[in-house]
Design a protein around this motif. Structure first.
Motif, short mmCIF file in Angstrom:
data_model
loop_
_atom_site.label_atom_id
_atom_site.label_comp_id
_atom_site.label_asym_id
_atom_site.label_seq_id
_atom_site.Cartn_x
_atom_site.Cartn_y
_atom_site.Cartn_z
N VAL A 15 15.27 -80.33 66.00
CA VAL A 15 15.89 -81.54 66.42
C VAL A 15 15.71 -82.52 65.08
N ALA A 16 14.42 -82.39 64.62
CA ALA A 16 14.29 -82.94 63.28
C ALA A 16 15.25 -82.95 62.21
N TRP A 33 30.28 -82.88 65.30
CA TRP A 33 29.77 -82.00 66.05
C TRP A 33 28.15 -81.79 65.86
N ILE A 34 27.81 -82.88 65.02
CA ILE A 34 26.14 -82.78 64.88
C ILE A 34 25.83 -83.63 66.25
N ILE A 35 26.33 -84.69 66.50
CA ILE A 35 25.88 -85.25 67.71
C ILE A 35 25.70 -84.46 68.93
N GLY A 36 26.88 -83.55 69.32
CA GLY A 36 26.73 -82.36 70.35
C GLY A 36 25.71 -81.69 70.18
N TYR A 37 25.36 -81.25 68.97
CA TYR A 37 24.44 -80.03 68.59
C TYR A 37 22.92 -80.87 68.87
N ALA A 38 22.84 -81.99 68.37
CA ALA A 38 21.63 -82.73 68.57
C ALA A 38 21.23 -83.18 69.97
N VAL A 39 22.17 -83.29 71.06
CA VAL A 39 21.88 -83.13 72.45
C VAL A 39 21.65 -81.97 72.74
N ILE A 40 22.30 -80.71 72.54
CA ILE A 40 22.03 -79.29 72.82
C ILE A 40 20.61 -79.04 72.49
N ILE A 60 18.23 -81.02 72.32
CA ILE A 60 17.20 -81.82 73.21
C ILE A 60 17.14 -80.90 74.34
N PHE A 61 17.91 -80.46 74.96
CA PHE A 61 17.91 -79.26 76.03
C PHE A 61 16.88 -78.16 75.49
N ALA A 87 20.37 -73.51 76.52
CA ALA A 87 19.44 -74.04 75.83
C ALA A 87 17.96 -74.32 76.70
N PHE A 88 18.13 -74.95 77.89
CA PHE A 88 16.94 -75.45 78.64
C PHE A 88 16.04 -74.01 78.97
#
Length: 447
Positions: free
Chosen positions: A159-160, A288-295, A297-298, A352-353
């Motif tokens: 995530v970082a 795509w980075i925004i969606g990637y960041a959300v995934i 987080i899961f 992911a979760f």
């Protein structure tokens, strides 16, 4: 009449400030692993046109750190069992700092592959060193949660890296240099935090250094603690070939295989997230980075949940159910690549979760199932086994996307996660609530 007060021993110790600090700083290796393996995917957006990378060099750059992890884990796990945990606990991070900075000055793909290999070597060395140290200090009540924190640290690092990559991409065409060099910053912080950590008393006792072991446990657990609390038994020489004995060989295969089938698709997805999400038509440009960041987080949420679930739900049911949902989610992505964006996103989110609990058990199982004399060696060997699969998957993914397409690529990943499920159903033991000695004495076919 004087009332006798029972003082907890090592295995039943409360969670002291020392143990909390140890849990945080031993998590540094997985954090850097997640950061390093994720940031390269973002750097490749600029590196591919600048260095004119073809599929071969793209795959090699993606896989180089994983190959280094393989070698580092296999070699330095054994070295750690021979020489102790304390010294290498700091030295490997210094290597990461140096090699990360050198990446900023590369001019060819070959130079980057070489430095990525060296970084992977240092991270791979840290896995058996740090995890053995944490397991050997941890009380049994908190061991699952403390080891689970290592997996959370991996995804926290990812995530970082996603946040750092997104911000650095805005700085211009040389952003990739700062991305690759940025891993030196958390490594430097971790080196300073690890300084002064004592040697593992279990390792000292296993080598017959009882005076030093006693001094450490009194320092960490209090003046009431004794060598009997360690329950280590007789002094035992480190012999790598012990891993080939039938009981330990089955444990090695169990952990190595389920770890391989978990990380092979996972690491490939992490490394080439831009290409994969583009193939699913999710986002354009840098969106795509925004969606990637959300995934991401899961992924992180799943590992954080596992810190609680490993003790509440138990190790065996948790890993079996997790692989079941991972397989189902990957199957949906494989058969419905043209599905609406919300369904594709849900598939990635579920995968992911539920990757979280197996990621935690990657560290819990090998440290619990092997005795002190070969614990770091075992962690190193199973790390190496898992990275063979991860390196192959990461190297092959660009070819698979180009020649087979996204649907077949996801279905091949489904097969890998299903094989992981089969391994867990056949062999996964329950070690919840056991001491290290009790857990390492388990025989997998006699549960």
């Amino acid at each position: 009449m004087t009332k006798t007060t029972h003082l907890p021993g090592v295995e039943d110790s409360p969670l002291t400030p020392f143990l909390k600090k140890l849990a945080v700083y031993t998590s540094g290796g997985p954090f850097l692993d997640g950061y390093i393996l994720t940031i390269i995917g973002m750097a490749l957006l600029q590196l591919q046109p600048e260095l004119q990378l073809d599929s071969f060099w793209t795959g090699m750059i993606g896989a180089a750190a994983l190959i280094g992890l393989l070698v580092g884990g296999a070699v330095f796990g054994y070295v750690t069992d021979l020489t102790g945990r304390q010294f290498m606990y700091k030295i490997d991070l210094i290597g990461i700092i140096i090699f990360s900075i050198l990446q900023m000055f590369i001019t060819t793909a070959g130079e980057l592959v070489f430095l990525r290999f060296l970084i992977g070597l240092a991270v791979g060395a840290d896995y058996p060193i740090a995890t053995a140290l944490l397991a050997e200090f941890s009380p049994r009540r908190y061991r699952g949660a403390m080891m689970g924190l290592l997996a959370s640290a991996w995804y926290a690092g990812a995530v970082a890296a996603g946040i750092a990559g997104y911000l650095l991409l805005q700085t211009g065409p040389d952003a990739w240099r700062w991305m690759l060099g940025s891993a030196a910053i958390p490594a430097l912080i971790l080196v300073s935090g690890r300084w002064g950590t004592p040697e593992s008393p279990r390792w000292l006792a296993s080598k017959g250094q009882t005076g030093e072991a006693l001094a450490v446990i009194k320092q960490v657990y209090g003046p009431h603690a004794s060598l009997q609390d360690l329950d280590e038994g007789a002094t035992e020489k480190t012999r790598l070939r012990k891993l080939l004995e039938p009981d330990y060989l089955k444990k090695t295969l169990f952990v190595g295989l389920f770890w391989t089938f978990q990380v092979a698709p996972c690491f490939a997805i992490y490394t080439f997230a831009p290409q994969i999400l583009a193939a699913f038509r999710l986002g354009s440009g840098n969106d795509w980075i925004i969606g990637y960041a959300v995934i991401n987080i899961f992924f992180l949420t799943g590992t954080l949940a596992s810190i609680y679930l490993v003790n509440c739900f138990g190790r065996r049911p948790l890993i079996i159910w997790s692989f079941s949902f991972m397989t189902l989610a990957m199957f949906v992505l494989g058969i419905a690549p043209g599905a609406p964006a919300w369904l594709i996103f849900c598939g990635f989110a579920v995968y992911a979760f539920f990757s979280g609990p197996p990621s935690a058990l990657d560290w819990i199982y090998p440290n619990e199932l092997f005795p002190t004399s070969i614990r770091a060696s075992a962690v190193g060997v199973v790390t190496a086994i898992s990275r063979i699969g991860a390196a192959i998957g990461t190297f092959a993914l660009p070819y698979s996307l180009q020649t087979l397409g996204i649907s077949t690529t996801m279905l091949l990943s489904t097969l890998l996660t299903f094989l992981g499920l089969v391994v867990c159903v056949a062999w996964a033991p329950e070690t919840r609530g056991l001491t290290l000695k009790e857990a390492s004495a388990l025989v997998l076919d006699k549960q």
